[in-house]
Write a protein that holds these residues in place. Sequence first.
Motif, mmCIF file in Angstrom:
data_model
loop_
_atom_site.group_PDB
_atom_site.id
_atom_site.type_symbol
_atom_site.label_atom_id
_atom_site.label_comp_id
_atom_site.label_asym_id
_atom_site.label_seq_id
_atom_site.Cartn_x
_atom_site.Cartn_y
_atom_site.Cartn_z
ATOM 1 N N ALA A 57 2.521 4.686 9.167
ATOM 2 C CA ALA A 57 3.920 4.390 9.462
ATOM 3 C C ALA A 57 4.330 3.050 8.854
ATOM 4 O O ALA A 57 5.425 2.909 8.291
ATOM 5 C CB ALA A 57 4.147 4.378 10.965
ATOM 6 N N TYR A 58 3.444 2.059 8.943
ATOM 7 C CA TYR A 58 3.716 0.738 8.370
ATOM 8 C C TYR A 58 3.880 0.830 6.859
ATOM 9 O O TYR A 58 4.795 0.228 6.273
ATOM 10 C CB TYR A 58 2.573 -0.202 8.746
ATOM 11 C CG TYR A 58 2.464 -1.431 7.888
ATOM 12 C CD1 TYR A 58 3.366 -2.484 8.010
ATOM 13 C CD2 TYR A 58 1.440 -1.554 6.948
ATOM 14 C CE1 TYR A 58 3.258 -3.615 7.228
ATOM 15 C CE2 TYR A 58 1.323 -2.679 6.160
ATOM 16 C CZ TYR A 58 2.236 -3.710 6.302
ATOM 17 O OH TYR A 58 2.107 -4.823 5.506
ATOM 18 N N LEU A 59 2.987 1.583 6.199
ATOM 19 C CA LEU A 59 3.038 1.710 4.744
ATOM 20 C C LEU A 59 4.273 2.489 4.295
ATOM 21 O O LEU A 59 4.857 2.193 3.250
ATOM 22 C CB LEU A 59 1.757 2.383 4.249
ATOM 23 C CG LEU A 59 0.496 1.522 4.411
ATOM 24 C CD1 LEU A 59 -0.749 2.389 4.331
ATOM 25 C CD2 LEU A 59 0.453 0.436 3.348
ATOM 26 N N LEU A 60 4.668 3.486 5.073
ATOM 27 C CA LEU A 60 5.895 4.215 4.758
ATOM 28 C C LEU A 60 7.100 3.286 4.829
ATOM 29 O O LEU A 60 7.978 3.324 3.956
ATOM 30 C CB LEU A 60 6.072 5.389 5.721
ATOM 31 C CG LEU A 60 5.149 6.595 5.511
ATOM 32 C CD1 LEU A 60 5.284 7.572 6.674
ATOM 33 C CD2 LEU A 60 5.487 7.292 4.195
ATOM 34 N N ALA A 69 0.727 6.677 1.428
ATOM 35 C CA ALA A 69 0.541 6.027 2.728
ATOM 36 C C ALA A 69 -0.656 6.622 3.451
ATOM 37 O O ALA A 69 -1.454 5.894 4.062
ATOM 38 C CB ALA A 69 1.807 6.177 3.571
ATOM 39 N N GLU A 70 -0.800 7.937 3.392
ATOM 40 C CA GLU A 70 -1.946 8.605 4.027
ATOM 41 C C GLU A 70 -3.249 8.147 3.393
ATOM 42 O O GLU A 70 -4.222 7.821 4.081
ATOM 43 C CB GLU A 70 -1.797 10.119 3.877
ATOM 44 C CG GLU A 70 -2.934 10.917 4.489
ATOM 45 C CD GLU A 70 -2.838 11.014 5.996
ATOM 46 O OE1 GLU A 70 -3.896 11.195 6.627
ATOM 47 O OE2 GLU A 70 -1.720 10.893 6.539
ATOM 48 N N ASP A 71 -3.272 8.092 2.048
ATOM 49 C CA ASP A 71 -4.492 7.695 1.349
ATOM 50 C C ASP A 71 -4.847 6.236 1.628
ATOM 51 O O ASP A 71 -6.013 5.903 1.863
ATOM 52 C CB ASP A 71 -4.330 7.899 -0.158
ATOM 53 C CG ASP A 71 -4.349 9.369 -0.541
ATOM 54 O OD1 ASP A 71 -4.860 10.178 0.254
ATOM 55 O OD2 ASP A 71 -3.855 9.707 -1.633
ATOM 56 N N PHE A 72 -3.850 5.354 1.596
ATOM 57 C CA PHE A 72 -4.110 3.942 1.858
ATOM 58 C C PHE A 72 -4.625 3.733 3.284
ATOM 59 O O PHE A 72 -5.525 2.926 3.519
ATOM 60 C CB PHE A 72 -2.844 3.114 1.651
ATOM 61 C CG PHE A 72 -2.452 2.944 0.205
ATOM 62 C CD1 PHE A 72 -3.404 2.717 -0.773
ATOM 63 C CD2 PHE A 72 -1.125 3.007 -0.176
ATOM 64 C CE1 PHE A 72 -3.050 2.559 -2.100
ATOM 65 C CE2 PHE A 72 -0.752 2.854 -1.503
ATOM 66 C CZ PHE A 72 -1.714 2.629 -2.463
ATOM 67 N N ALA A 73 -4.025 4.448 4.237
ATOM 68 C CA ALA A 73 -4.447 4.305 5.629
ATOM 69 C C ALA A 73 -5.904 4.734 5.796
ATOM 70 O O ALA A 73 -6.696 4.046 6.454
ATOM 71 C CB ALA A 73 -3.539 5.134 6.542
#
Length: 203
Positions: A57-60, A69-73
Amino acid sequence: MSDDRRTKRTRAGGETGLALMQHEAPDFGRWIEAVALNRDREAFARLFDHFAPRLKAYLLRAGATPGAAEDFAQEAMLIVWRKASLFDARRAGASTWIFTIARNLRIDAIRREKLAQREPDPSEMPDDPLRPDQIYGERADGDRIRSALGNLSPEQFRIVELSYFHDKPHSEIARELGVPLGTVKSRLRLALIRLRGLLSDTP
């Protein structure tokens, strides 16, 4: 055993692990310490369940695509698992440490993307630049390369194949596979890290 007796026993040092955590507010620092000292999978699962959706959510909100965002998380949480021993509660809180990892991953990706998009100066290019597969070919024989490629996930292998052996740009690969551009780039990055490690570890 009653809750009171269990709590007293834990505080006396007779019981370790995550038992007391079930009765108290989350102590992320203790969970990270459990991962660092004991490779505690239960502690890591709790960290992952709490932080992974919040990191996404933060990356989005920071502008990343859903796939990126999913990959970074997920990559950030893998770093937490691998480098939990580096966490120092005296310097930063657990949440700050974990969110900083995710933030730095995205910043590094943006920097690499900007470098990749920079137009090269023809005068600085060699007469016959090597392709990535040729570079690997000079460092290892064909059997080693095939063995390393075989250790990639099917998704990573497909992106490496399309990018390096079919010379397709990232945007075209994204359209062909039906995934976000950020996902293509992050999967390719992880694949190359994996290949580099496999080839360097192989005698």
